[in-house]
Design an enzyme around this catalytic site. Structure first.
Site, PDB file in Angstrom:
ATOM      1  N   GLU A  74       0.851  -1.604  -0.089  1.00 44.21           N
ATOM      2  CA  GLU A  74       0.161  -0.188   0.212  1.00 44.21           C
ATOM      3  C   GLU A  74       1.156   1.132  -0.071  1.00 44.21           C
ATOM      4  O   GLU A  74       0.109   2.150  -0.561  1.00 44.21           O
ATOM      5  CB  GLU A  74      -0.922   0.607   1.259  1.00 44.21           C
ATOM      6  N   HIS A 100     -10.238  -6.236   8.508  1.00 48.48           N
ATOM      7  CA  HIS A 100     -10.267  -6.957   7.005  1.00 48.48           C
ATOM      8  C   HIS A 100     -11.818  -4.481   7.125  1.00 48.48           C
ATOM      9  O   HIS A 100     -11.931  -4.563   6.553  1.00 48.48           O
ATOM     10  CB  HIS A 100     -10.608  -7.060   6.487  1.00 48.48           C
TER      11      HIS A 100
END
Length: 318
Positions: free
Chosen positions: A54, A123
């Site tokens: 990321e 998540h």
């Protein structure tokens, strides 16, 4: 009007903006795998998968934006934004200011958030308030397919970095989307149901819980006004202040933790700027200060539902 899911509305917005502007490109975690139609039309140079890294994705996007491109990046789940905080917050969010406005940094970051699929705490984390608190960033979280499309098109055209949060439970819920060019301006809330007794203010999936609650309240003689914020920054203060001046009561609802959430900022603004209009204390409904559970029943209990909203609104209107 055609019926699209938010997933389809996002795809339509990306395709339209990529046709309109050759500087728009899309990359991130699985985008080429999920969006075969975009790869077929625009090619692998403008639509590409990346490694699951990321920070590198966001850093590449910040660099691309600085050189005149308009990147849209997909970091999948909102908790993964933790790995890109320096690039998004400390670089993209500040570089336009540091440059004295000489450079634009058009960068849209997509991230899924919230309960609905039982994906577990790592998540599922509604962390949108982190980015509302970060200077230089804009933050969006729509609740309808039409707004997914219209807001994303506006975000891509904006010259500032935008965090675009996708409430996971809404991703495949169909809704009507206007034909043709459909652009929703940033920073404008929407009154979904007018009312006179209490203001229900929300964003994301809990907007639908507010609408369901308003139906039940109407049966009890309480006319609730439902407002969808859509844009968390810029925030449409005029919309909720006008409503509170009318109703005298405010109930703010979001799935994110109640402590230091977006609702706390709204409550503070109303207390500062509309106190004389209040007929009851401001009430906030939010998630608990705890990681989200992977268990589906526990996950459903995590977010305020229509029953909780009805109970709180009834208490306000006594």
């Amino acid at each position: 009007m055609p019926t699209l899911t938010p997933f389809e509305a996002i795809g339509a917005a990306l395709a339209e903006e990529m046709r309109r502007d050759p500087t728009v490109l899309v990359f991130g975690e699985g985008v080429a795998t999920k969006r075969h139609d975009l790869v077929d039309e625009f090619g692998p140079a403008r639509v590409r998968n990346t490694p699951l890294a990321e920070g590198i994705i966001a850093g590449t996007a910040a660099g691309a934006a600085a050189t005149g491109l308009r990147p849209v990046i997909d970091l999948l789940f909102a908790p993964f934004l933790c790995y890109a905080m320096d690039e998004l917050v400390n670089s993209a969010g500040k570089l336009r200011f540091i440059s004295g406005g000489q450079f634009a940094f058009p960068l849209v970051t997509l991230a899924m958030t919230g309960g609905g699929w039982g994906v577990g705490a790592q998540h599922n984390h509604n962390n949108e308030a982190w980015f509302v608190h970060s200077p230089g960033l804009k933050v969006l979280m729509p609740s309808s397919a039409a707004d997914f499309k219209g807001l994303l098109k506006s975000a891509i055209r904006d010259d500032n970095p935008v965090l675009f949060f996708i409430d996971l439970a809404l991703l495949h819920q169909p809704g009507e989307v206007p034909d043709g060019e459909h652009v929703v301006p940033l920073g404008k809330a929407k009154v979904l149901r007018p009312g006179s007794d209490v203001t229900l203010l929300s964003y994301g999936k809990t907007v639908h819980a507010c609408l369901a609650a308003a139906e039940q309240l109407a049966a009890a003689g309480i006319v609730a006004e439902v407002i969808d914020l859509r844009s968390l920054k810029p925030l449409d203060e005029a919309a909720f202040l006008t409503s509170v001046h009318k109703t005298g009561r405010l109930l703010v609802v979001h799935e994110a933790a109640r402590i230091a959430g977006v609702g706390a900022e709204i409550a503070a603004q109303v207390a500062e700027r509309a106190f004389a209009s209040l007929r009851a204390p401001i009430v906030r409904l939010g998630g608990p200060d705890a990681p989200a559970a992977a268990s589906h029943p526990l996950e459903q209990a995590f977010a305020p539902d229509a029953a909780a909203i009805v109970a709180a609104a009834r208490s306000l209107c006594r």
